[in-house]
Design an enzyme around this catalytic site. Sequence first.
Site, PDB file in Angstrom:
ATOM      1  CG  HIS A 132     -16.169  43.752  12.826  1.00  0.00           C
ATOM      2  ND1 HIS A 132     -17.270  43.436  13.584  1.00  0.00           N
ATOM      3  CD2 HIS A 132     -16.062  42.759  11.898  1.00  0.00           C
ATOM      4  CE1 HIS A 132     -17.801  42.307  13.141  1.00  0.00           C
ATOM      5  NE2 HIS A 132     -17.082  41.879  12.117  1.00  0.00           N
TER       6      HIS A 132
ATOM      7  CG  HIS B 182     -20.078  41.360   7.977  1.00  0.00           C
ATOM      8  ND1 HIS B 182     -19.870  42.463   8.789  1.00  0.00           N
ATOM      9  CD2 HIS B 182     -19.499  40.309   8.612  1.00  0.00           C
ATOM     10  CE1 HIS B 182     -19.204  42.085   9.868  1.00  0.00           C
ATOM     11  NE2 HIS B 182     -18.964  40.779   9.781  1.00  0.00           N
TER      12      HIS B 182
ATOM     13  CG  ASP C  47     -15.651  39.399   8.724  1.00  0.00           C
ATOM     14  OD1 ASP C  47     -15.668  40.319   9.572  1.00  0.00           O
ATOM     15  OD2 ASP C  47     -16.468  38.457   8.738  1.00  0.00           O
TER      16      ASP C  47
ATOM     17  CG  HIS D 108     -12.393  35.340  10.523  1.00  0.00           C
ATOM     18  ND1 HIS D 108     -12.242  36.649  10.114  1.00  0.00           N
ATOM     19  CD2 HIS D 108     -13.598  35.280  11.153  1.00  0.00           C
ATOM     20  CE1 HIS D 108     -13.311  37.345  10.478  1.00  0.00           C
ATOM     21  NE2 HIS D 108     -14.141  36.534  11.097  1.00  0.00           N
TER      22      HIS D 108
END
EC number: 3.5.1.108
Length: 294
Positions: free
Chosen positions: A75, A232, A236, A259
């Site tokens: 973030h 969101h 990321d 991720h």
Amino acid sequence: MKQTTIARRVETVGIGLHKGEPIRLILEPLDANSGIILHREDLGISFKAEPKNVINTQMATVVGNEKGFISTIEHLMAAVNGYGIDNIRISVDANEIPVMDGSAISFCMLLDEAGIRHLDAGKKVILVRREVEVIEGSKFVRTSPSRNPKFDYTIKFDHPVIGEQRYLFEFSKSSFVKNIARARTFGFLKDLQRLQAQNLALGASLDNAVAIDDTHILNPEGLRFENEFVRHKILDAVGDLSLLGAPLLGDYTAFAGSHDLNHKLTLALMADEKNYEIATLSGELLKEYQKVFA
């Protein structure tokens, strides 16, 4: 266009997502060509934010080495990337970045407080020269050449609150702050209970995440955007791609990314010099991509 750093040292304190304890975060200026340096004040060690230093991507992006690590960097890194900052030192006195409100907006406000300073060196960018894709089952992430860099992200959850969401985001600093930075991380109550039983996510609360049970959102204020969940995921991705070390000028497309897939994409992109070109942002190239940095 010149490289940038922050104009002055700033700091804040926030709660760590996993330990649930206060963490001091310090941002400091660095000279040109320094890159993004992550520092553990408590251990006296530093490491560069780059793909080869990523050591875990299971629940967050974690960078480090055999001496220590810093978790949940994505973030803050998204804010640094969104603001086009090339050189900065990020210090914490624990093993994670504070979660703040679960989005990047607190970090944007901290960067606004710090200000931006231009340095006497040309800004480097990474131009995507050919498509690179990472596929795992039905999930994929891809980057491809583009004159108008954008993020095209789709998520699909078998849950009445989320379902299938898609969001298209044309990258620029102003659009990042307005449309992406405020989107909070989210999680399911059943997963939180399991993690806390393992002494993880001890700092998670309705103040720093969107919590979902089997049928409802538990946060009394509701969502910040109707499609906050997919926004969101873009946040990321902006953070994960910042580990390339320079702004990525190309399209990013994902379905059910993560991720881990983002990290694998950075490795795959940089594995072959035919995939990309590192260039100085000036002349005709600057004219072409000027709005990305507006």
